[in-house]
Scaffold this motif. Sequence first.
Motif, mmCIF file in Angstrom:
data_model
loop_
_atom_site.group_PDB
_atom_site.id
_atom_site.type_symbol
_atom_site.label_atom_id
_atom_site.label_comp_id
_atom_site.label_asym_id
_atom_site.label_seq_id
_atom_site.Cartn_x
_atom_site.Cartn_y
_atom_site.Cartn_z
ATOM 1 N N TYR A 1 -11.418 4.094 -0.301
ATOM 2 C CA TYR A 1 -11.488 2.779 -0.936
ATOM 3 C C TYR A 1 -11.108 1.691 0.072
ATOM 4 O O TYR A 1 -11.821 0.701 0.245
ATOM 5 C CB TYR A 1 -10.534 2.767 -2.127
ATOM 6 C CG TYR A 1 -10.487 1.496 -2.931
ATOM 7 C CD1 TYR A 1 -11.413 1.259 -3.945
ATOM 8 C CD2 TYR A 1 -9.486 0.552 -2.724
ATOM 9 C CE1 TYR A 1 -11.349 0.110 -4.720
ATOM 10 C CE2 TYR A 1 -9.414 -0.598 -3.493
ATOM 11 C CZ TYR A 1 -10.343 -0.818 -4.485
ATOM 12 O OH TYR A 1 -10.272 -1.955 -5.236
ATOM 13 N N TYR A 2 -9.992 1.905 0.764
ATOM 14 C CA TYR A 2 -9.511 0.917 1.730
ATOM 15 C C TYR A 2 -10.497 0.734 2.871
ATOM 16 O O TYR A 2 -10.815 -0.377 3.272
ATOM 17 C CB TYR A 2 -8.149 1.364 2.271
ATOM 18 C CG TYR A 2 -7.406 0.289 3.025
ATOM 19 C CD1 TYR A 2 -6.632 -0.650 2.347
ATOM 20 C CD2 TYR A 2 -7.444 0.210 4.415
ATOM 21 C CE1 TYR A 2 -5.937 -1.638 3.035
ATOM 22 C CE2 TYR A 2 -6.752 -0.771 5.106
ATOM 23 C CZ TYR A 2 -6.002 -1.690 4.405
ATOM 24 O OH TYR A 2 -5.320 -2.668 5.091
ATOM 25 N N ARG A 3 -10.993 1.857 3.369
ATOM 26 C CA ARG A 3 -11.951 1.821 4.465
ATOM 27 C C ARG A 3 -13.225 1.112 4.029
ATOM 28 O O ARG A 3 -13.792 0.311 4.757
ATOM 29 C CB ARG A 3 -12.267 3.244 4.936
ATOM 30 C CG ARG A 3 -12.325 3.384 6.424
ATOM 31 C CD ARG A 3 -12.381 4.815 6.929
ATOM 32 N NE ARG A 3 -12.606 5.832 5.914
ATOM 33 C CZ ARG A 3 -11.669 6.681 5.496
ATOM 34 N NH1 ARG A 3 -10.456 6.628 5.992
ATOM 35 N NH2 ARG A 3 -11.950 7.586 4.592
ATOM 36 N N SER B 1 2.550 -7.622 4.236
ATOM 37 C CA SER B 1 1.925 -6.348 3.913
ATOM 38 C C SER B 1 2.825 -5.190 4.332
ATOM 39 O O SER B 1 3.283 -5.123 5.463
ATOM 40 C CB SER B 1 0.551 -6.229 4.578
ATOM 41 O OG SER B 1 0.676 -6.198 5.968
ATOM 42 N N ARG C 1 -7.874 6.949 -1.893
ATOM 43 C CA ARG C 1 -7.331 5.647 -1.504
ATOM 44 C C ARG C 1 -7.797 5.250 -0.109
ATOM 45 O O ARG C 1 -8.131 4.100 0.143
ATOM 46 C CB ARG C 1 -5.803 5.682 -1.522
ATOM 47 C CG ARG C 1 -5.274 5.675 -2.915
ATOM 48 C CD ARG C 1 -3.829 5.225 -2.977
ATOM 49 N NE ARG C 1 -3.389 5.261 -4.365
ATOM 50 C CZ ARG C 1 -2.168 5.567 -4.760
ATOM 51 N NH1 ARG C 1 -1.245 5.852 -3.874
ATOM 52 N NH2 ARG C 1 -1.862 5.566 -6.036
ATOM 53 N N TRP D 1 -6.713 3.176 6.552
ATOM 54 C CA TRP D 1 -5.636 3.112 5.561
ATOM 55 C C TRP D 1 -4.393 3.825 6.095
ATOM 56 O O TRP D 1 -4.493 4.917 6.643
ATOM 57 C CB TRP D 1 -6.155 3.808 4.296
ATOM 58 C CG TRP D 1 -5.205 3.884 3.153
ATOM 59 C CD1 TRP D 1 -4.825 2.865 2.342
ATOM 60 C CD2 TRP D 1 -4.553 5.055 2.661
ATOM 61 N NE1 TRP D 1 -3.978 3.326 1.370
ATOM 62 C CE2 TRP D 1 -3.793 4.675 1.548
ATOM 63 C CE3 TRP D 1 -4.545 6.395 3.050
ATOM 64 C CZ2 TRP D 1 -3.023 5.574 0.820
ATOM 65 C CZ3 TRP D 1 -3.786 7.288 2.325
ATOM 66 C CH2 TRP D 1 -3.043 6.886 1.229
ATOM 67 N N THR E 1 -12.384 -2.713 3.571
ATOM 68 C CA THR E 1 -11.775 -3.439 4.695
ATOM 69 C C THR E 1 -12.334 -3.021 6.051
ATOM 70 O O THR E 1 -12.186 -3.749 7.025
ATOM 71 C CB THR E 1 -10.248 -3.205 4.749
ATOM 72 O OG1 THR E 1 -10.019 -1.835 5.129
ATOM 73 C CG2 THR E 1 -9.580 -3.489 3.421
ATOM 74 N N THR F 1 -9.672 3.933 -7.196
ATOM 75 C CA THR F 1 -8.399 4.302 -6.582
ATOM 76 C C THR F 1 -7.327 4.264 -7.633
ATOM 77 O O THR F 1 -7.576 4.006 -8.789
ATOM 78 C CB THR F 1 -7.968 3.325 -5.486
ATOM 79 O OG1 THR F 1 -7.739 2.064 -6.099
ATOM 80 C CG2 THR F 1 -8.975 3.267 -4.388
ATOM 81 N N TYR G 1 -0.692 -3.084 8.991
ATOM 82 C CA TYR G 1 0.323 -3.641 8.096
ATOM 83 C C TYR G 1 1.376 -4.353 8.934
ATOM 84 O O TYR G 1 1.461 -4.147 10.137
ATOM 85 C CB TYR G 1 0.973 -2.525 7.274
ATOM 86 C CG TYR G 1 -0.041 -1.682 6.544
ATOM 87 C CD1 TYR G 1 -0.432 -1.994 5.251
ATOM 88 C CD2 TYR G 1 -0.656 -0.596 7.166
ATOM 89 C CE1 TYR G 1 -1.389 -1.243 4.591
ATOM 90 C CE2 TYR G 1 -1.618 0.161 6.527
ATOM 91 C CZ TYR G 1 -1.977 -0.169 5.231
ATOM 92 O OH TYR G 1 -2.928 0.566 4.590
ATOM 93 N N GLY H 1 0.867 -1.167 0.000
ATOM 94 C CA GLY H 1 0.000 0.000 0.000
ATOM 95 C C GLY H 1 0.902 1.214 0.000
ATOM 96 O O GLY H 1 2.029 1.139 0.481
ATOM 97 N N CYS I 1 -6.355 -3.367 -1.781
ATOM 98 C CA CYS I 1 -6.687 -3.997 -0.491
ATOM 99 C C CYS I 1 -6.216 -5.453 -0.475
ATOM 100 O O CYS I 1 -6.796 -6.286 0.223
ATOM 101 C CB CYS I 1 -8.173 -3.952 -0.197
ATOM 102 S SG CYS I 1 -8.892 -2.318 -0.265
ATOM 103 N N GLY J 1 -1.613 -1.896 -3.864
ATOM 104 C CA GLY J 1 -2.955 -1.495 -3.471
ATOM 105 C C GLY J 1 -3.971 -2.610 -3.552
ATOM 106 O O GLY J 1 -3.710 -3.738 -3.157
#
Lengths: 337, 337
Positions: free
Chosen positions: B290-292, B251, B287, B299, B295, B178, B305, B132, B237, B235
């Motif tokens: 998107y991650y939130r 990660s 980004r 982020w 997942t 993203t 990670y 990421g 996720c 990226g």
Amino acid sequence: MEATREKVMELATRIYELDGEVYRCLGSSLGRVYTGSRTDCIEGLARLMCSGRTAYLLRSELALVGNMARTIPDKDDCARVMDTYNALLREVQSLPESFGTVDIQDKERIRLNQVNLRERFSENDHLVICIGRSQGCAGTDIGFALADALKINFYDTEIFNSVLKRLQAEQDQVPDSTGSDVFSFQPSGKKHSSLRQWLQTVDRYHGLPKEDAVFFNQSDLICQMAKKEDFIVMGRCADMILANNRIPHISVFITAPFELRVQRMMETHGLDHRHAARLLKKLDRRRGRYYRFYTGLEWGSPINYDLCLNSASYGIEKSVELIARMINRQLPPPEQK
Amino acid sequence: MEATREKVMELATRIYELDGEVYRCLGSSLGRVYTGSRTDCIEGLARLMCSGRTAYLLRSELALVGNMARTIPDKDDCARVMDTYNALLREVQSLPESFGTVDIQDKERIRLNQVNLRERFSENDHLVICIGRSQGCAGTDIGFALADALKINFYDTEIFNSVLKRLQAEQDQVPDSTGSDVFSFQPSGKKHSSLRQWLQTVDRYHGLPKEDAVFFNQSDLICQMAKKEDFIVMGRCADMILANNRIPHISVFITAPFELRVQRMMETHGLDHRHAARLLKKLDRRRGRYYRFYTGLEWGSPINYDLCLNSASYGIEKSVELIARMINRQLPPPEQK
């Protein structure tokens, strides 16, 4: 300009042909990146190569050709095609308007970063590892174990206080506002009980509040030590103190997911979940405040350290190994159990 | 219980005597940690040893004795004293009420963490590195370079789209929300222009919005690939997708201070400071969202990670070296230039 145009067309043609070659070696059209007419594909490639900000798309396309090439079953074919690929990649990268890499570097940080330094000097500088950590992530245990593994000294609040106490008869023993002193025998909640007392204290430390005096004494000590010995220092904003004094070091922040830290707090301090969670938050807040106060930066944000580690992904022993590996080369490997 | 008390007193006495021995070897009272009367010191040590939550203070005191011992000039004396010190440390650690280490481990993460795994299996599992990164930190360049150095495949949004396009004739080419598609030829701002169009799209993807369908297709692909090949994925996720599917991976999150990223954006995209800063914030936000969304996690927070890296502390080349070193042992070293 014309020469470049010629070069670009030549490279585009070679990329197109390499793609065809990969396709022939794989014997499957799935292996083909450029499937349109030869002229269109080459024109498109040439355009992309000179497009500056969208040139990274070409980098991805090339990577895809590379991915495909790596799957070529015949080893000789694979090696030959990969050689062509690597050569092409380098040539495309060297084009002025292509995706040639723009590096990211904080020159000062890099100059002071011992991970870089140790490869250049190895013996001329002392190894100083600054470890910040959230409460309950076993950061202190990792620090202790790392110091043992590297056979270097270890400093935390208690040791600093102890050293300062002996070095300066004047040194006041007031626990400062971070670290584990919550559990120490002298509760840290006590503040100056009266204005008069407060003024006396300020007076005694050349106009500085007592906490600041402790901080500056510790800062001096850290900088002096860094000139004389290898060591690990826990917290104390040591990373920023050393950076401000232009002394090479490595800064690591260790943390772990909140719930796991709560669980560990419950075990280490015999607390129930509610109390452990509350205490954890309080101590994290305190450390964050301390760091922000003395550095102006956000505690625990990856941009303020060289490296952040999730201790729960490794456990104590492996975390120690990982940090040791990060700074290895000239260093002895971590002690075997 | 009495036996333990006896043991504690014995250990306390040995610690006190070790401290005295260090003092004799150093010939300076600065080297002495316990300066009170013998009885008081030993009693204090014994109390601390059984104190549970404050036992960490004893750990610090012992570390201080260790620090002092390491400065003993005579090599034989130093080695002898350090042996005694290490033996004592182990004995104290094994006491039930002492500072014996409570580890921190996310068992599932550790099970899936290839940094740990590769030492156990080495060849049986595929190396999957999920990277990421924030915008402008050169994370993509680090990914490309790392894949080249490790000679493994590389996947980013463009490559995924390209692979999926070929794998699924049905695959729609809508760039997802993203990644770098802001600069791609098809602007991503376009949304479904009417309710009817939106319904058509949802219908086509088994009731899922198009973006979700793309996400789930990519997720499937990532999991399939992880069973067949070594690769780096940017990226997507990917870390959480693999974790949820119990597939080992590593990660890494790469970032750098905001101002340095802005400077780099200005250079790579030919923007002025204001536009670069604004674009950077926008892309980071995107980004993060998107991650939130996929997942439920934050982020870029170190707890999500295995490792976070500040690329500005190393530059691209050294960042690649560092990651390669972290996962080394069984892996070929990064390619020499």
